[in-house]
Motif scaffolding. Sequence first.
Motif, PDB file in Angstrom:
ATOM      1  N   VAL A  68       0.849  -1.196   0.000  1.00 56.27           N
ATOM      2  CA  VAL A  68       0.000   0.000   0.000  1.00 56.27           C
ATOM      3  C   VAL A  68       0.886   1.248   0.000  1.00 56.27           C
ATOM      4  CG1 VAL A  68      -1.679   1.340   1.321  1.00 56.27           C
ATOM      5  CG2 VAL A  68      -1.939  -1.144   1.121  1.00 56.27           C
ATOM      6  N   TYR A  69       1.930   1.224   0.832  1.00 54.58           N
ATOM      7  CA  TYR A  69       2.861   2.355   0.903  1.00 54.58           C
ATOM      8  C   TYR A  69       3.492   2.615  -0.468  1.00 54.58           C
ATOM      9  CZ  TYR A  69       7.035   5.046   2.046  1.00 54.58           C
ATOM     10  OH  TYR A  69       8.011   5.999   2.066  1.00 54.58           O
ATOM     11  N   GLU A  70       3.922   1.557  -1.147  1.00 53.85           N
ATOM     12  CA  GLU A  70       4.531   1.700  -2.475  1.00 53.85           C
ATOM     13  C   GLU A  70       3.567   2.381  -3.437  1.00 53.85           C
ATOM     14  OE1 GLU A  70       5.720  -2.064  -3.968  1.00 53.85           O
ATOM     15  OE2 GLU A  70       7.440  -2.267  -2.635  1.00 53.85           O
ATOM     16  N   ALA A  71       2.306   1.951  -3.430  1.00 56.84           N
ATOM     17  CA  ALA A  71       1.313   2.518  -4.343  1.00 56.84           C
ATOM     18  C   ALA A  71       1.109   4.008  -4.076  1.00 56.84           C
ATOM     19  CB  ALA A  71      -0.008   1.760  -4.215  1.00 56.84           C
ATOM     20  N   ILE A  72       1.000   4.372  -2.792  1.00 57.02           N
ATOM     21  CA  ILE A  72       0.827   5.777  -2.425  1.00 57.02           C
ATOM     22  C   ILE A  72       2.055   6.592  -2.810  1.00 57.02           C
ATOM     23  CG2 ILE A  72       0.594   7.364  -0.476  1.00 57.02           C
ATOM     24  CD1 ILE A  72      -1.073   5.155   0.915  1.00 57.02           C
ATOM     25  N   ARG A  73       3.227   6.087  -2.453  1.00 60.94           N
ATOM     26  CA  ARG A  73       4.475   6.783  -2.791  1.00 60.94           C
ATOM     27  C   ARG A  73       4.590   7.023  -4.286  1.00 60.94           C
ATOM     28  NH1 ARG A  73       9.208   2.852  -2.534  1.00 60.94           N
ATOM     29  NH2 ARG A  73       8.140   2.287  -4.479  1.00 60.94           N
ATOM     30  N   ASN A  74       4.274   6.002  -5.075  1.00 59.54           N
ATOM     31  CA  ASN A  74       4.413   6.110  -6.521  1.00 59.54           C
ATOM     32  C   ASN A  74       3.378   7.045  -7.126  1.00 59.54           C
ATOM     33  OD1 ASN A  74       6.543   4.357  -6.261  1.00 59.54           O
ATOM     34  ND2 ASN A  74       5.427   2.560  -7.014  1.00 59.54           N
ATOM     35  N   ALA A  75       2.198   7.127  -6.505  1.00 64.05           N
ATOM     36  CA  ALA A  75       1.177   8.047  -6.997  1.00 64.05           C
ATOM     37  C   ALA A  75       1.565   9.500  -6.747  1.00 64.05           C
ATOM     38  CB  ALA A  75      -0.172   7.743  -6.344  1.00 64.05           C
ATOM     39  N   PHE A  76       2.433   9.733  -5.772  1.00 64.31           N
ATOM     40  CA  PHE A  76       2.884  11.096  -5.474  1.00 64.31           C
ATOM     41  C   PHE A  76       4.138  11.484  -6.242  1.00 64.31           C
ATOM     42  CE2 PHE A  76      -0.060  11.144  -1.916  1.00 64.31           C
ATOM     43  CZ  PHE A  76      -0.361  12.496  -1.772  1.00 64.31           C
TER      44      PHE A  76
END
Length: 328
Positions: A304-312
């Motif tokens: 989940v963290y990876e997805a959020i980080r990559n979306a930013f």
Amino acid sequence: MITVLGGSFTRFHKGHMLMLDAAIRTGNHLIVGLASDDFLKSHKAYDAPRYSMRKRALDNYISRFTSDYEIYPLDSRNGNADASAEYDTIVVSRETRAQAEAINSSRIRKGLKPLRIVEVPIALAEDLFPISSSRIVKGEIRANGRRVTPVLIGISTANSLKVMALDRYISKVMRNYEIFRNQEYELETDQPLGIDTQISAMKRAQSALGSRDYGVGVESGVYMDRITGSAIDIHYCVVIDRYSRVTVGTGSGFAIPPDIVRGIRNGLTESQAFVESYGGTDPGSTSGIAGIISGNRITRQELVYEAIRNAFIPRTGASFYGLDEKIQ
């Protein structure tokens, strides 16, 4: 050689410093065109400090690095930049590059050499929106880009794990922020497949936005790999900001065990299929299926963290994506 730079500098801020730094680095004699009081009265929607005050702020900053400069009043947008043969370089932002290109077109028509254009990315505030004098005047941010009030971020989820992952990431890029968990949202399916994953993440983000600065939606879905026929679990994140700009990102994908795939085909969610196949409790709010089958070498929170980080990423690297343009 001479480098020119023009502006109103109504509220001297971090973005102005970056422009001046770039101009000084050219090593040329620097001429700064500073908008006159009369010019600003007819072009700014807010009251600006007097010319003398704005000039003093420029002098105080530039003189720390060089004495080879001059500041002149500017009574038009272009000043004499399209007419002086002495000028060599012009420093602009992405916002004003088109103006510099128009100046060069005019210079060529007049038989003058076009200016070398040095484009400086617009500085971002703490909230990852561009710093501007108008935002400072409104009391949203300070001159250094820090928010006066917290950056408001909503996330639609019933799972505290996603909230923790979002907080973990945001704490790395912002100081003054508040996260709100929105649990009032509707999804068409509990187990999205393929494109439905992206649609669900978008709906989550839209529901979380409201009157906040950002809305975040993270959805886990199943995608079929055409090469091996495997079902891949991927977390997909959508981030919407208050200006309706959308960025997306995904976490690492992993192959779902065949037993779980059969359960999904029979109408179960991934978590339900896991419990039915292997027993135990719902893994969704703990380390996740990824954590269990990998021996916690990777956990759901990390995905989940990876997805959020990559979306930013398009927001923290805004100049590469055109997201550093001035927002009206």
